[in-house]
Write an enzyme that holds these catalytic residues in place. Structure first.
Site, PDB file in Angstrom:
ATOM      1  N   CYS A   2      14.266  -4.069  -0.398  1.00 56.07           N
ATOM      2  CA  CYS A   2      13.710  -2.883   0.244  1.00 56.07           C
ATOM      3  C   CYS A   2      13.102  -3.225   1.599  1.00 56.07           C
ATOM      4  O   CYS A   2      12.526  -4.293   1.778  1.00 56.07           O
ATOM      5  CB  CYS A   2      12.607  -2.296  -0.616  1.00 56.07           C
ATOM      6  N   ARG A  27      19.034  -6.971   5.177  1.00 57.81           N
ATOM      7  CA  ARG A  27      18.298  -7.435   4.001  1.00 57.81           C
ATOM      8  C   ARG A  27      18.993  -7.035   2.701  1.00 57.81           C
ATOM      9  O   ARG A  27      18.691  -7.574   1.649  1.00 57.81           O
ATOM     10  CB  ARG A  27      16.888  -6.832   4.003  1.00 57.81           C
ATOM     11  N   TRP A  74      16.617  -1.144  -2.366  1.00 58.31           N
ATOM     12  CA  TRP A  74      17.500  -2.034  -3.130  1.00 58.31           C
ATOM     13  C   TRP A  74      17.057  -1.853  -4.572  1.00 58.31           C
ATOM     14  O   TRP A  74      15.947  -2.254  -4.948  1.00 58.31           O
ATOM     15  CB  TRP A  74      17.301  -3.463  -2.651  1.00 58.31           C
ATOM     16  N   ASN A  99       7.769  -1.586  -1.043  1.00 60.40           N
ATOM     17  CA  ASN A  99       8.598  -2.753  -1.327  1.00 60.40           C
ATOM     18  C   ASN A  99       7.824  -3.594  -2.326  1.00 60.40           C
ATOM     19  O   ASN A  99       6.663  -3.904  -2.098  1.00 60.40           O
ATOM     20  CB  ASN A  99       8.835  -3.529  -0.018  1.00 60.40           C
ATOM     21  N   GLY A 100       8.444  -3.926  -3.441  1.00 58.13           N
ATOM     22  CA  GLY A 100       7.752  -4.711  -4.461  1.00 58.13           C
ATOM     23  C   GLY A 100       7.984  -4.086  -5.823  1.00 58.13           C
ATOM     24  O   GLY A 100       8.860  -3.236  -5.983  1.00 58.13           O
ATOM     25  N   GLU A 519      26.860 -25.466  -2.960  1.00 55.31           N
ATOM     26  CA  GLU A 519      26.615 -24.520  -1.870  1.00 55.31           C
ATOM     27  C   GLU A 519      27.942 -23.893  -1.416  1.00 55.31           C
ATOM     28  O   GLU A 519      28.005 -22.694  -1.124  1.00 55.31           O
ATOM     29  CB  GLU A 519      25.886 -25.233  -0.722  1.00 55.31           C
ATOM     30  N   LYS A 523      28.711 -19.906  -1.461  1.00 53.30           N
ATOM     31  CA  LYS A 523      29.169 -19.154  -0.274  1.00 53.30           C
ATOM     32  C   LYS A 523      30.399 -18.337  -0.616  1.00 53.30           C
ATOM     33  O   LYS A 523      30.507 -17.165  -0.273  1.00 53.30           O
ATOM     34  CB  LYS A 523      29.540 -20.082   0.895  1.00 53.30           C
ATOM     35  N   GLU A 526      29.558 -15.408  -2.973  1.00 52.08           N
ATOM     36  CA  GLU A 526      28.703 -14.412  -2.310  1.00 52.08           C
ATOM     37  C   GLU A 526      29.510 -13.448  -1.448  1.00 52.08           C
ATOM     38  O   GLU A 526      29.288 -12.246  -1.485  1.00 52.08           O
ATOM     39  CB  GLU A 526      27.702 -15.108  -1.373  1.00 52.08           C
ATOM     40  N   HIS A 542      34.696 -33.220 -19.023  1.00 54.41           N
ATOM     41  CA  HIS A 542      33.820 -32.686 -20.079  1.00 54.41           C
ATOM     42  C   HIS A 542      33.881 -31.168 -20.151  1.00 54.41           C
ATOM     43  O   HIS A 542      32.924 -30.537 -20.580  1.00 54.41           O
ATOM     44  CB  HIS A 542      32.384 -33.168 -19.838  1.00 54.41           C
ATOM     45  N   LYS A 641      19.153 -10.278   1.655  1.00 55.45           N
ATOM     46  CA  LYS A 641      18.845 -11.456   2.456  1.00 55.45           C
ATOM     47  C   LYS A 641      17.512 -12.063   2.040  1.00 55.45           C
ATOM     48  O   LYS A 641      17.372 -13.267   1.949  1.00 55.45           O
ATOM     49  CB  LYS A 641      18.788 -11.043   3.936  1.00 55.45           C
TER      50      LYS A 641
HETATM   51  C1  G6P Z   1      18.702 -14.772  -1.096  1.00 51.84           C
HETATM   52  C2  G6P Z   1      19.602 -15.011   0.103  1.00 51.84           C
HETATM   53  C3  G6P Z   1      20.022 -16.474   0.142  1.00 51.84           C
HETATM   54  C4  G6P Z   1      18.803 -17.377   0.134  1.00 51.84           C
HETATM   55  C5  G6P Z   1      17.873 -17.070  -1.039  1.00 51.84           C
HETATM   56  C6  G6P Z   1      16.532 -17.789  -0.891  1.00 51.84           C
HETATM   57  O1  G6P Z   1      19.428 -14.942  -2.268  1.00 51.84           O
HETATM   58  O2  G6P Z   1      20.728 -14.189   0.051  1.00 51.84           O
HETATM   59  O3  G6P Z   1      20.775 -16.711   1.298  1.00 51.84           O
HETATM   60  O4  G6P Z   1      19.215 -18.701   0.050  1.00 51.84           O
HETATM   61  O5  G6P Z   1      17.591 -15.669  -1.074  1.00 51.84           O
HETATM   62  O6  G6P Z   1      15.896 -17.287   0.254  1.00 51.84           O
HETATM   63  P1  G6P Z   1      14.894 -18.082   1.148  1.00 51.84           P
HETATM   64  O7  G6P Z   1      14.552 -17.144   2.255  1.00 51.84           O
HETATM   65  O8  G6P Z   1      13.712 -18.402   0.276  1.00 51.84           O
HETATM   66  O9  G6P Z   1      15.582 -19.309   1.610  1.00 51.84           O
END
Ligand code: G6P
Length: 646
Positions: A2, A27, A74, A99-100, A519, A523, A526, A542, A641
């Site tokens: 949000c 976001r 969101w 937000n929260g 990672e 990616k 995502e 395994h 985000k």
């Molecule tokens: C969300 C974002 C990721 C990020 C994660 C942690 O999932 O989409 O890209 O790695 O939050 O966020 P931070 O701001 O704590 O690195």
């Protein structure tokens, strides 16, 4: 997550609010809304989908005024829908954006229903609107402003959980109330106008001067002034930490009782100038922010390292904060806590902290750590890693850690004014510049560079001057090496077509390249929505080998290091089952293309920096696969985000 924007001005605020919402789109959100005060009326519009749809709606119905709030939602409580979108209202006189998460919303809802309030949404937020209306009606105060503040404070005292809030009231067409507890909120200072937002990026079109509210602050904002109040007699962060404590057998308190009665005192918070320029609106020559940010990595890495090493090659550890030198010398072990991509950075760093600094290191996801009964070994440095510095679980873990007996807390973060940075004893800024694409790229590689620097700083006695100098020159060479990898983009783009029809992909790596593979898999899933899993290559037999057939692309990260020969045997196992190998491999590794084997050759780099260099082609691969699949690269579905709620 949000996003909140609010404005009090002499001009019509609707375009400012809409532009603010657009700037918060990155976001992640599923609906948007706006409420504006004009001529004794609160006008509200809400819409599901993109902000552009709300804008189109507003073009058909004139909504304008000099005071307003707006929101991108969101969904957490209640599905994405118009009636769940914010602002929420009570009796046509109060409008709230939030937000929260209000944890005691159920008990508040039933007590408000008993008092005759009707709810029109499934959200936790709507209780705030009715609660405020209720207390405003009951409030007795010498003047109208005191009445507004008194109702606000009583409302806040009933809320358990996390919130950033913006509230307007029909009888106060110049006053914008706001508060923060557990979710970020800034006040923007203009000329005869003031704004609020979840993130300064939302307001860069109107100001570059910001006041960061502290935990527990609330404020009354008008176009001419903003008055901020802090809570006295109780530490709001202690309340947050309490909420982050591991569950007791009696469970969490979350009733409809008010918190202990608080006293308030007006406080001055510093005005901070935002110095990164307005990069939000500008993708430059690139099609997506993600691609722009991938290509910014050489510059970002350079900026991360700037000011951290003297001309003579000495590590400038004082940048971490007062007393850092003595503190680093007393560290006996390290606990890293973070989420998402930042967690992967921590996993890579473990290899450096153990291998270079000789320090035991544990790495954990914040949402798990915060609810564990941790045993803290003596002399443990508590390190958080976060791009935003506002991730709810990471922040809660930090607040809990501060009560748990750690030696000190250190935040590795990209946002200087963030809660994580402000609340940690020491800070290591990554200086990557704003990252807009939801899928993290430059934030990750700069976190890695900062973590390698930190590992050397912690191990410098052990490593000796010569080794420290050579590691620093490896770090200094990174921007140029990453530049060379970026030149491989056309080849990677060609490889991406192979993934277009696939539903699953396996990523393999060994040593520090196992988290790099994790990672890479993150990616890909995502942004292209292809299911991708990473395995330590030694685990292949395994379980995951059962999945391998000629329809399964297997991506491997294969620098020329001491584990290469072992990795080669794992690749044989994949080929023997018909798996399609796509190897990101050192040009000296001696791997050859053949049927079902495609090697992308990368420059030979020093072992320690290889995880940073090898992360880059994996980012490009995901980006180009997403392009082929036609997904929304910068704003992937369902993701946010900055995850500011638990
Ligand atoms: C969300 C974002 C990721 C990020 C994660 C942690 O999932 O989409 O890209 O790695 O939050 O966020 P931070 O701001 O704590 O690195």
């Amino acid at each position: 997550m949000c996003g909140i924007v609010g404005a009090a001005s002499l001009r019509n605020v609707t375009p400012i609010l809409l532009e603010g919402l657009k700037r918060l789109e990155y976001r992640g959100y599923d609906s948007a809304g706006i409420a504006v005060a004009l001529a004794g009326q609160l006008q509200r519009e809400r819409e599901t989908g993109k902000v552009a749809e709300l804008e189109a709606k507003l073009a058909r119905r004139e909504v304008k005024g000099q005071l307003g709030i707006a929101h991108t939602r969101w969904a957490t409580h209640g599905k994405p829908s118009r009636y769940n979108a914010h602002p929420h209202m009570s009796n046509a006189s109060v409008a709230v954006v939030h937000n929260g998460i209000i944890e005691n919303h159920e008990s508040l809802r039933s007590s408000l229903q008993q008092q005759g309030y009707t709810f029109h949404s499934e959200t936790d937020t709507e209780v705030i609107a009715h609660l405020f209306d209720h207390h405003y009606r009951q409030a007795e105060a010498p003047d109208a402003e005191q009445r507004l503040l008194s109702a606000f404070r009583t409302t806040l005292s009933f809320l358990h959980g996390a919130y950033a809030l913006g509230i307007i009231h029909i009888e106060h067409p110049e006053s914008l109330l706001c508060a923060r507890m557990g979710s970020p909120l800034v006040i923007g200072e203009g000329s005869e106008e003031h704004f609020i937002a979840s993130d300064p990026l939302a307001l860069l079109q109107v100001t570059d001067r910001f006041i960061y509210l502290e935990e527990g602050d609330h404020a009354l904002v008008t176009r001419d002034a903003c008055r901020i109040y802090e809570a006295l007699g109780s530490d709001p962060r202690a309340e947050q930490a309490r909420q982050s404590m591991p569950m007791t057998t009696t469970g969490q308190p979350a009733g409809s009782d008010p918190k202990a009665v608080l006293e308030w005192s007006e406080v001055q918070r510093p005005v901070v100038r935002y110095e990164h320029g307005d990069q939000v609106a500008d993708k430059g020559e690139y099609r997506h922010f993600m691609l722009k940010e991938i290509h910014e990595q050489p510059r970002a890495l350079k900026a991360t390292l700037e000011g951290k090493v003297s001309d003579e090659g000495r590590l400038l550890t004082s940048i971490l904060g007062p007393g850092a030198d003595a503190l680093l010398a007393s560290v006996k072990q390290v606990q890293i806590v973070s989420c998402g991509t930042s967690y992967h950075a921590g996993l890579v760093a473990r290899y450096w902290l153990e291998g270079l600094a000789g320090l035991p290191c544990a790495v954990e996801i914040a949402s798990e750590f915060r609810y564990r009964h941790v045993v803290v070994p003596e002399g443990t440095l508590f390190v958080t890693i976060s791009q935003s510095g506002e991730t709810a679980d990471t922040l809660a873990a930090l607040r809990f850690a501060k009560t748990a007996g750690y030696l000190a807390t250190l935040a590795i973060c990209n946002v200087p004014g963030s809660s994580l940075v402000r609340e940690s004893d020491l800070r290591l800024l990554t200086n990557a510049g704003p990252e807009i694409g939801v899928a993290s790229t430059k934030a990750f590689t700069t976190q890695l560079a900062a973590l390698l620097w930190l590992s050397v700083a912690l191990g410098r006695e052990r490593l000796g001057e010569e080794r420290v100098a050579s590691l620093m020159s490896d770090l200094a060479a990174l921007p140029e090496q990453v530049e060379r990898v970026l030149d491989l983009e056309p080849t990677i783009e060609a490889l991406a077509a192979r993934f277009a029809s696939k539903h699953h992909t396996l990523f393999l790596g060994r040593g520090p390249h196992y988290p790099v593979a994790m990672e890479g898999a993150l990616k890909l899933k995502e942004i292209s929505y292809i299911h991708a899993e990473a395995y330590a290559a030694g685990e292949l037999k395994h379980g995951p080998l059962a999945l391998v057939d000629d329809d399964m692309p297997v991506v491997t990260v294969a620098p020329s290091d001491e584990l290469l020969e072992k990795l080669k045997s794992n690749l044989q196992e994949v080929r023997a089952r018909g798996g399609q190998l796509i190897n990101f491999v050192c040009e000296h590794a001696g791997l050859e293309d053949g049927e079902g084997v495609h090697n992308l050759l990368l420059p030979k780099v020093a072992d320690e920096v290889a995880p940073i260099v090898y992360s880059v082609p994996l980012q490009l691969l995901s980006y180009h696969v997403a392009l082929v699949k036609g997904t929304d690269v910068d704003k992937p579905r369902n993701l946010a985000k900055s995850v500011t709620v638990e």
